[in-house]
Design a protein around this motif. Structure first.
Motif, mmCIF file in Angstrom:
data_model
loop_
_atom_site.group_PDB
_atom_site.id
_atom_site.type_symbol
_atom_site.label_atom_id
_atom_site.label_comp_id
_atom_site.label_asym_id
_atom_site.label_seq_id
_atom_site.Cartn_x
_atom_site.Cartn_y
_atom_site.Cartn_z
ATOM 1 N N LEU A 148 0.858 -1.177 0.000
ATOM 2 C CA LEU A 148 0.000 0.000 0.000
ATOM 3 C C LEU A 148 0.899 1.232 0.000
ATOM 4 N N PHE A 149 0.783 2.049 -1.031
ATOM 5 C CA PHE A 149 1.523 3.306 -1.085
ATOM 6 C C PHE A 149 0.593 4.420 -0.611
ATOM 7 N N ALA A 150 1.047 5.208 0.370
ATOM 8 C CA ALA A 150 0.283 6.369 0.836
ATOM 9 C C ALA A 150 1.220 7.560 0.728
ATOM 10 N N SER A 151 0.907 8.454 -0.185
ATOM 11 C CA SER A 151 1.912 9.483 -0.465
ATOM 12 C C SER A 151 1.309 10.816 -0.897
ATOM 13 N N PRO A 152 1.974 11.906 -0.509
ATOM 14 C CA PRO A 152 1.587 13.200 -1.075
ATOM 15 C C PRO A 152 2.133 13.315 -2.492
ATOM 16 N N GLU A 153 1.781 14.399 -3.140
ATOM 17 C CA GLU A 153 2.388 14.736 -4.437
ATOM 18 C C GLU A 153 3.348 15.888 -4.179
ATOM 19 N N TYR A 154 4.548 15.791 -4.726
ATOM 20 C CA TYR A 154 5.499 16.900 -4.656
ATOM 21 C C TYR A 154 5.789 17.361 -6.078
ATOM 22 N N ASN A 155 5.511 18.613 -6.350
ATOM 23 C CA ASN A 155 5.815 19.193 -7.659
ATOM 24 C C ASN A 155 5.370 18.305 -8.817
ATOM 25 N N TYR A 156 4.104 17.945 -8.736
ATOM 26 C CA TYR A 156 3.420 17.175 -9.785
ATOM 27 C C TYR A 156 3.938 15.740 -9.900
ATOM 28 N N SER A 157 4.640 15.230 -8.893
ATOM 29 C CA SER A 157 5.191 13.888 -9.077
ATOM 30 C C SER A 157 5.359 13.150 -7.743
ATOM 31 N N ILE A 158 6.160 12.058 -7.813
ATOM 32 C CA ILE A 158 6.415 11.195 -6.651
ATOM 33 C C ILE A 158 7.439 11.881 -5.743
ATOM 34 N N PRO A 159 7.185 12.006 -4.429
ATOM 35 C CA PRO A 159 8.192 12.595 -3.538
ATOM 36 C C PRO A 159 9.514 11.818 -3.594
ATOM 37 N N ALA A 160 10.608 12.528 -3.509
ATOM 38 C CA ALA A 160 11.935 11.908 -3.643
ATOM 39 C C ALA A 160 12.169 10.738 -2.675
ATOM 40 N N PRO A 161 11.765 10.836 -1.395
ATOM 41 C CA PRO A 161 12.028 9.696 -0.500
ATOM 42 C C PRO A 161 11.336 8.421 -0.975
ATOM 43 N N LEU A 162 10.127 8.552 -1.502
ATOM 44 C CA LEU A 162 9.409 7.362 -1.982
ATOM 45 C C LEU A 162 10.059 6.820 -3.255
ATOM 46 N N LYS A 163 10.439 7.703 -4.163
ATOM 47 C CA LYS A 163 11.080 7.239 -5.403
ATOM 48 C C LYS A 163 12.403 6.543 -5.063
ATOM 49 N N ASN A 164 13.112 7.102 -4.096
ATOM 50 C CA ASN A 164 14.378 6.497 -3.663
ATOM 51 C C ASN A 164 14.152 5.085 -3.112
ATOM 52 N N ALA A 165 13.112 4.939 -2.291
ATOM 53 C CA ALA A 165 12.806 3.615 -1.724
ATOM 54 C C ALA A 165 12.454 2.631 -2.838
#
Ligand SMILES: Cc1cc2nc3c(=O)[nH]c(=O)nc-3n(C[C@H](O)[C@H](O)[C@H](O)COP(=O)(O)O)c2cc1C
Length: 200
Positions: free
Chosen positions: A89-106
């Motif tokens: 389950l991904f629960a995430s905000p949007e940062y600058n129209y995209s995936i937040p960096a910490p989530l993309k890094n994970a």
């Protein structure tokens, strides 16, 4: 509730790894994960167990930190949790129209060989600003194409975190019954899809 009791008896428990895209202490998205954990602990949703998988300790992706598909201890621990989960389950905000960096890094660490996200059923929920996270969710689905993540299509749950009616308290706890019901429907859909795809 009788239906949920029957489900609990009939099916093995599904282990859900929940990943929050926000590192903020009072994150609304982490509040959604806590709410999902509560829903699954109560009789409201049978046969699901949600674990909040912490990504705060992960280093930035850097292949210099790898050797023969072994990874730094924090990365190994994170990858093991994903590997052992039945779905994500991904629960995430949007940062600058995209995936937040910490989530993309994970996700990037999870994708390193062997890709531990491959073939995982998954669902996304987003609490964000004016877009409610729509662009983030569609970018995440696009990443999932390459990683062979199997996202449920519906329901799509986009939450306007800062607009009335108030949905989260000052600590990020979900306090809005309607949003809780939408989250419940998302989890039920993830549960059904995970059973349909079979053991991972
Ligand atoms: C760097 C940054 C960029 C943001 N960009 C967007 C955006 O593109 N779209 C949007 O809807 N909200 C945007 N927001 C607002 C967050 O998505 C919103 O505040 C969200 O509730 C934060 O989630 P959290 O409470 O889980 O930390 C941005 C916030 C930050 C810090």
């Amino acid at each position: 509730m009788a239906e949920e009791e029957a489900h609990r008896e009939a099916k093995p428990t599904i282990r859900v790894s929940a990943i929050c895209g926000s590192l903020r202490r009072a994150s609304a998205n982490r509040g959604l994960i806590r709410a999902a954990m509560e829903l699954c602990k109560e009789t409201t949703i049978a046969g699901m167990e949600v674990e909040d998988v912490d990504i705060t300790g992960l280093p930035f992706v850097n292949t210099d930190l790898e050797s023969n598909s072994t990874y730094p201890p924090a990365v190994e621990a994170f990858r093991k949790k994903i590997l052992e989960a039945d779905c994500v389950l991904f629960a995430s905000p949007e940062y600058n129209y995209s995936i937040p960096a910490p989530l993309k890094n994970a996700i990037d660490w999870a994708s390193r060989p062997p890709n531990v996200l491959a073939d995982k059923p998954a669902a996304i929920v987003s609490a964000a600003g004016g877009s409610a996270g729509k662009r983030m969710q569609y970018h995440l689905r696009q990443v999932g194409v390459f990683l062979d993540i199997h996202f449920i299509n519906k329901p799509e749950v986009f939450i306007l975190a800062h607009q009335p009616p108030r949905k989260f308290d000052g600590d990020g706890n979900l306090i809005d019954p309607e949003t809780k019901e939408r989250l419940r429907e998302l989890l039920l859909s993830l549960r059904a899809f995970t059973h349909r795809l079979g053991p991972s």
